[in-house]
Design a protein around this motif. Structure first.
Motif, PDB file in Angstrom:
ATOM      1  N   ASN A 190      -3.831   3.830   6.611  1.00 18.09           N
ATOM      2  CA  ASN A 190      -3.312   2.535   6.155  1.00 18.09           C
ATOM      3  C   ASN A 190      -3.113   1.548   7.306  1.00 18.09           C
ATOM      4  OD1 ASN A 190      -3.298   3.486   3.567  1.00 18.09           O
ATOM      5  ND2 ASN A 190      -1.078   3.685   3.385  1.00 18.09           N
TER       6      ASN A 190
ATOM      7  N   SER B 163       0.385   4.684  -2.434  1.00 13.09           N
ATOM      8  CA  SER B 163      -0.102   5.843  -1.688  1.00 13.09           C
ATOM      9  C   SER B 163       0.517   7.126  -2.219  1.00 13.09           C
ATOM     10  CB  SER B 163       0.228   5.697  -0.186  1.00 13.09           C
ATOM     11  OG  SER B 163      -0.456   4.601   0.369  1.00 13.09           O
TER      12      SER B 163
ATOM     13  N   PHE C 277       0.820  -1.213   0.000  1.00 13.70           N
ATOM     14  CA  PHE C 277       0.000   0.000   0.000  1.00 13.70           C
ATOM     15  C   PHE C 277       0.852   1.260   0.000  1.00 13.70           C
ATOM     16  CE2 PHE C 277      -3.406  -2.881   1.239  1.00 13.70           C
ATOM     17  CZ  PHE C 277      -4.478  -2.347   0.531  1.00 13.70           C
TER      18      PHE C 277
ATOM     19  N   MET D  32      -7.673   0.683   7.268  1.00 13.54           N
ATOM     20  CA  MET D  32      -7.526  -0.327   6.221  1.00 13.54           C
ATOM     21  C   MET D  32      -7.877  -1.715   6.727  1.00 13.54           C
ATOM     22  SD  MET D  32      -6.892   0.949   3.325  1.00 13.54           S
ATOM     23  CE  MET D  32      -6.503  -0.583   2.506  1.00 13.54           C
TER      24      MET D  32
END
Length: 295
Positions: free
Chosen positions: A47, A35, A31, A51
């Motif tokens: 995150n 990002s 991720f 997430m």
């Protein structure tokens, strides 16, 4: 862990179960690559926290989460049994936020039998009531949940109490189309207690999900620590068999939702801190100890 080393002086051991880091190993890196660089601190927070909800909604990562939590629970239990091989007490689980949804999911799919209590727990009463209704209506439900199987092993122990704090479980169930509580949605334990703070934006009730008539009845009150100092000063004798007046029965059923008092001046300030304040609340600690030692 409720360790009955001595039938007069039992002890309660709290053991933290850390599963979050295991889930994020390797995933955070992926991720991070997609990002954007703007508001990096906020993105990092999203995150690492929000997430998790998206991971849970993904069938692939949900299995990863379940396996990780089951593995950690089993590991901690084995370590405890090695330390106390004569352990004959009962096990309760305290879950927070998304952890409440995970633990409910796992316990609904356990094959470990529920040990009967005398008097019966609030879920024992509900389970018997729903089984009677479903038998009358000739409705059959899968024993492990909504048609799916559990990934990973069963727990090697029975669970007495499931404490939900700051729980979005009610929201997840309603959003998933589960508007009526059925036997396959009852976790394999004796009691469930849903502790909410009135300003916690993540916490939802579960009583109206069990019976819609609860919608017009406010949650039971969690007793204040300050008003219960006599209990705290003499735990060994007062916790056993102590009952608060708020433990009344509504609609012929036990209570499941319990609300903390809001001592905050600012509603906005309370909203910011409410979701994480449970771990520092003496009211919550006293409530949990009282329930664990009740039987």
């Amino acid at each position: 862990m409720e360790n009955n080393k001595n039938h007069l002086n039992g002890t309660v051991d709290y053991i933290g179960v850390k599963w979050h880091a295991g889930l994020h190993e390797g995933i955070d890196e992926k991720f991070e690559k997609i990002s954007l660089k703007g508001v990096s601190s906020l993105r990092q927070f999203v995150n690492s926290t929000a997430m998790d909800v998206f991971y849970w909604l993904s069938p692939t990562y949900r299995n990863v989460i379940v396996e990780e939590v089951l593995s950690k629970l089993n590991e901690e239990y084995e370590i405890y049994i090695e330390k106390y091989p004569d352990f004959s007490g009962q096990v309760s689980i305290i879950a927070h936020s998304l952890g409440t949804v995970i633990c409910h999911y796992i316990l609904c799919r356990q094959r470990v039998p529920v040990i009967p209590l005398d008097p019966p727990g609030n879920l024992d009463v509900l389970r018997n009531h729903l089984e009677d209704l479903e038998h009358e209506n000739a409705v059959l439900y899968t024993p492990r949940g909504a048609g799916d199987s559990l990934v990973g092993e069963d727990l090697p122990f029975s669970v007495k109490n499931l404490f939900l704090i700051g729980s979005p479980l009610g929201m997840f169930q309603v959003a998933g189309g589960m508007e009526i509580f059925h036997t396959h949605q009852i976790p394999k334990c004796n009691n469930i207690f849903n502790i909410v703070h009135p300003c916690d934006p993540v916490a939802y009730r579960i009583e109206p999900w069990i019976d819609s008539r609860y919608s017009d009845i406010p949650p039971a009150k969690v007793p204040s620590y300050k008003s219960s100092k006599k209990i705290v000063n003499d735990m060994s004798s007062k916790f056993r068999g102590h009952h608060h007046k708020h433990e009344h029965v509504v609609l012929g059923k036990s209570r499941y939702d319990y609300q903390l008092s809001d001592h905050s001046i600012s509603e906005y300030g309370a909203m910011v801190n409410a979701h994480r304040m449970y771990w520092l609340s003496k009211d919550v600690l006293l409530f949990i100890l009282n329930k664990i030692c009740k039987n």
